[in-house]
Design a protein around this motif. Structure first.
Motif, PDB file in Angstrom:
ATOM      1  N   ILE A   1       0.849  -1.192   0.000  1.00 35.45           N
ATOM      2  CA  ILE A   1       0.000   0.000   0.000  1.00 35.45           C
ATOM      3  C   ILE A   1       0.885   1.241   0.000  1.00 35.45           C
ATOM      4  CG2 ILE A   1      -1.659   1.345   1.356  1.00 35.45           C
ATOM      5  CD1 ILE A   1      -2.875  -1.373   2.240  1.00 35.45           C
ATOM      6  N   ARG A   2       1.932   1.206   0.808  1.00 35.33           N
ATOM      7  CA  ARG A   2       2.871   2.336   0.858  1.00 35.33           C
ATOM      8  C   ARG A   2       3.478   2.614  -0.522  1.00 35.33           C
ATOM      9  NH1 ARG A   2       5.175   4.955   4.862  1.00 35.33           N
ATOM     10  NH2 ARG A   2       7.038   6.143   4.419  1.00 35.33           N
ATOM     11  N   LYS A   3       3.846   1.550  -1.236  1.00 33.29           N
ATOM     12  CA  LYS A   3       4.415   1.716  -2.583  1.00 33.29           C
ATOM     13  C   LYS A   3       3.406   2.378  -3.524  1.00 33.29           C
ATOM     14  CE  LYS A   3       8.313  -1.116  -3.002  1.00 33.29           C
ATOM     15  NZ  LYS A   3       9.399  -0.173  -3.050  1.00 33.29           N
ATOM     16  N   GLN A   4       2.145   2.027  -3.376  1.00 32.05           N
ATOM     17  CA  GLN A   4       1.116   2.640  -4.221  1.00 32.05           C
ATOM     18  C   GLN A   4       0.964   4.123  -3.895  1.00 32.05           C
ATOM     19  OE1 GLN A   4      -0.327   1.262  -6.859  1.00 32.05           O
ATOM     20  NE2 GLN A   4       0.969  -0.514  -6.440  1.00 32.05           N
ATOM     21  N   VAL A   5       1.027   4.470  -2.610  1.00 27.76           N
ATOM     22  CA  VAL A   5       0.957   5.877  -2.212  1.00 27.76           C
ATOM     23  C   VAL A   5       2.184   6.622  -2.741  1.00 27.76           C
ATOM     24  CG1 VAL A   5       0.870   7.487  -0.267  1.00 27.76           C
ATOM     25  CG2 VAL A   5      -0.460   5.373  -0.193  1.00 27.76           C
ATOM     26  N   GLU A   6       3.341   6.000  -2.662  1.00 28.28           N
ATOM     27  CA  GLU A   6       4.557   6.616  -3.217  1.00 28.28           C
ATOM     28  C   GLU A   6       4.400   6.873  -4.715  1.00 28.28           C
ATOM     29  OE1 GLU A   6       7.594   3.828  -2.066  1.00 28.28           O
ATOM     30  OE2 GLU A   6       7.698   4.613  -0.018  1.00 28.28           O
ATOM     31  N   TYR A   7       3.772   5.944  -5.413  1.00 29.62           N
ATOM     32  CA  TYR A   7       3.531   6.109  -6.851  1.00 29.62           C
ATOM     33  C   TYR A   7       2.602   7.300  -7.106  1.00 29.62           C
ATOM     34  CZ  TYR A   7       2.051   5.136 -11.621  1.00 29.62           C
ATOM     35  OH  TYR A   7       1.774   5.246 -12.957  1.00 29.62           O
ATOM     36  N   ILE A   8       1.522   7.398  -6.337  1.00 30.33           N
ATOM     37  CA  ILE A   8       0.585   8.518  -6.476  1.00 30.33           C
ATOM     38  C   ILE A   8       1.318   9.838  -6.277  1.00 30.33           C
ATOM     39  CG2 ILE A   8      -1.371   9.670  -5.330  1.00 30.33           C
ATOM     40  CD1 ILE A   8      -2.567   6.823  -4.938  1.00 30.33           C
TER      41      ILE A   8
ATOM     42  N   PRO B   1      -3.773  13.161  -3.423  1.00 30.98           N
ATOM     43  CA  PRO B   1      -4.411  12.043  -2.732  1.00 30.98           C
ATOM     44  C   PRO B   1      -5.674  12.488  -1.998  1.00 30.98           C
ATOM     45  CG  PRO B   1      -2.424  12.717  -1.582  1.00 30.98           C
ATOM     46  CD  PRO B   1      -2.533  13.574  -2.797  1.00 30.98           C
ATOM     47  N   ALA B   2      -6.606  11.571  -1.880  1.00 27.41           N
ATOM     48  CA  ALA B   2      -7.821  11.801  -1.112  1.00 27.41           C
ATOM     49  C   ALA B   2      -8.248  10.466  -0.507  1.00 27.41           C
ATOM     50  CB  ALA B   2      -8.934  12.348  -1.990  1.00 27.41           C
ATOM     51  N   VAL B   3      -8.984  10.531   0.573  1.00 23.83           N
ATOM     52  CA  VAL B   3      -9.484   9.337   1.254  1.00 23.83           C
ATOM     53  C   VAL B   3     -11.007   9.382   1.223  1.00 23.83           C
ATOM     54  CG1 VAL B   3      -9.527   8.063   3.436  1.00 23.83           C
ATOM     55  CG2 VAL B   3      -7.444   9.267   2.737  1.00 23.83           C
TER      56      VAL B   3
ATOM     57  N   ILE C   1      -0.320  10.825   4.468  1.00 24.59           N
ATOM     58  CA  ILE C   1      -1.414  10.279   3.658  1.00 24.59           C
ATOM     59  C   ILE C   1      -1.908   8.972   4.257  1.00 24.59           C
ATOM     60  CG2 ILE C   1      -2.024   9.375   1.380  1.00 24.59           C
ATOM     61  CD1 ILE C   1       0.194  11.360   0.288  1.00 24.59           C
ATOM     62  N   LEU C   2      -0.975   8.100   4.607  1.00 23.64           N
ATOM     63  CA  LEU C   2      -1.348   6.821   5.234  1.00 23.64           C
ATOM     64  C   LEU C   2      -2.019   7.039   6.581  1.00 23.64           C
ATOM     65  CD1 LEU C   2       1.817   4.738   4.296  1.00 23.64           C
ATOM     66  CD2 LEU C   2      -0.507   4.456   3.380  1.00 23.64           C
ATOM     67  N   ALA C   3      -1.571   8.053   7.326  1.00 19.60           N
ATOM     68  CA  ALA C   3      -2.180   8.356   8.625  1.00 19.60           C
ATOM     69  C   ALA C   3      -3.629   8.814   8.451  1.00 19.60           C
ATOM     70  CB  ALA C   3      -1.371   9.428   9.351  1.00 19.60           C
ATOM     71  N   GLU C   4      -3.917   9.551   7.397  1.00 23.12           N
ATOM     72  CA  GLU C   4      -5.301   9.984   7.140  1.00 23.12           C
ATOM     73  C   GLU C   4      -6.189   8.785   6.795  1.00 23.12           C
ATOM     74  OE1 GLU C   4      -6.978  12.738   7.617  1.00 23.12           O
ATOM     75  OE2 GLU C   4      -5.201  13.779   8.328  1.00 23.12           O
TER      76      GLU C   4
ATOM     77  N   HIS D   1     -10.291   4.986   8.830  1.00 21.61           N
ATOM     78  CA  HIS D   1     -10.648   3.610   9.194  1.00 21.61           C
ATOM     79  C   HIS D   1     -11.019   3.503  10.676  1.00 21.61           C
ATOM     80  CE1 HIS D   1     -10.741  -0.703   9.284  1.00 21.61           C
ATOM     81  NE2 HIS D   1      -9.701  -0.766  10.099  1.00 21.61           N
ATOM     82  N   LYS D   2     -10.281   4.184  11.521  1.00 23.60           N
ATOM     83  CA  LYS D   2     -10.587   4.159  12.960  1.00 23.60           C
ATOM     84  C   LYS D   2     -11.909   4.857  13.265  1.00 23.60           C
ATOM     85  CE  LYS D   2      -5.954   3.639  14.780  1.00 23.60           C
ATOM     86  NZ  LYS D   2      -4.834   4.243  15.495  1.00 23.60           N
ATOM     87  N   ALA D   3     -12.207   5.922  12.540  1.00 21.84           N
ATOM     88  CA  ALA D   3     -13.460   6.649  12.753  1.00 21.84           C
ATOM     89  C   ALA D   3     -14.669   5.897  12.192  1.00 21.84           C
ATOM     90  CB  ALA D   3     -13.375   8.027  12.115  1.00 21.84           C
ATOM     91  N   HIS D   4     -14.438   5.082  11.164  1.00 21.60           N
ATOM     92  CA  HIS D   4     -15.517   4.338  10.497  1.00 21.60           C
ATOM     93  C   HIS D   4     -15.076   2.887  10.287  1.00 21.60           C
ATOM     94  CE1 HIS D   4     -17.420   8.198   9.668  1.00 21.60           C
ATOM     95  NE2 HIS D   4     -16.233   8.623   9.271  1.00 21.60           N
ATOM     96  N   PRO D   5     -14.931   2.118  11.376  1.00 23.24           N
ATOM     97  CA  PRO D   5     -14.365   0.765  11.247  1.00 23.24           C
ATOM     98  C   PRO D   5     -15.227  -0.215  10.455  1.00 23.24           C
ATOM     99  CG  PRO D   5     -15.164   1.132  13.473  1.00 23.24           C
ATOM    100  CD  PRO D   5     -15.251   2.443  12.754  1.00 23.24           C
ATOM    101  N   LYS D   6     -16.498   0.066  10.312  1.00 27.34           N
ATOM    102  CA  LYS D   6     -17.374  -0.840   9.560  1.00 27.34           C
ATOM    103  C   LYS D   6     -17.424  -0.494   8.074  1.00 27.34           C
ATOM    104  CE  LYS D   6     -20.257  -2.069  13.449  1.00 27.34           C
ATOM    105  NZ  LYS D   6     -21.585  -2.068  14.030  1.00 27.34           N
ATOM    106  N   ASN D   7     -16.807   0.612   7.683  1.00 24.54           N
ATOM    107  CA  ASN D   7     -16.842   1.055   6.289  1.00 24.54           C
ATOM    108  C   ASN D   7     -15.610   0.631   5.513  1.00 24.54           C
ATOM    109  OD1 ASN D   7     -19.184   2.342   7.019  1.00 24.54           O
ATOM    110  ND2 ASN D   7     -18.506   4.388   6.477  1.00 24.54           N
TER     111      ASN D   7
END
Length: 118
Positions: free
Chosen positions: A33-40, A47-49, A78-81, A86-92
């Motif tokens: 996942i980190r490699k994909q973010v690096e590519y972006i 980036p957006a979440v 970006i990964l922290a966001e 995910h922590k705010a919406h664990p079921k999503n």
């Protein structure tokens, strides 16, 4: 010619659904996942979440987590966001998008966290 593989999925079983190209591959670990973010970031894409409930994942509308991270180049931020969403919406489901300003479209998008169906 090789056999085409059929992926068993159904609308009733939200955990069986496929999203974007990466969902047909083995699940990505944190390093991939980190490699994909690096590519972006290397492409200069913004980036957006986004997130949505598993039962609504095939809809065209996903909720935006905050605003896009315009001009953000810090992969850890970006990964922290994505993790915060995910922590705010664990079921999503949570996906990461890379917006290409030049083409005025998405350059990349991938589900980075799968939610739990209720």
């Amino acid at each position: 010619m090789s056999e085409m593989q059929d992926y068993a999925s159904s609308l009733a079983d939200t955990s069986s659904r496929k999203f974007e190209t990466f969902s047909y591959l083995p699940e990505m670990d944190a390093a991939r996942i980190r490699k994909q973010v690096e590519y972006i970031v290397s492409k200069g894409w913004n980036p957006a979440v986004e997130h949505t409930e598993p039962e609504n994942a095939f809809g065209h509308y996903w909720y935006m987590w905050k605003l896009p991270l315009f001009g953000e180049t810090d992969v850890d931020r970006i990964l922290a966001e994505a993790e915060a969403c995910h922590k705010a919406h664990p079921k999503n489901h949570v996906r990461l998008v890379g917006y290409d300003n030049y083409a005025q479209s998405k350059g990349a998008e991938m589900v980075v966290f799968r939610g739990q169906s209720v």
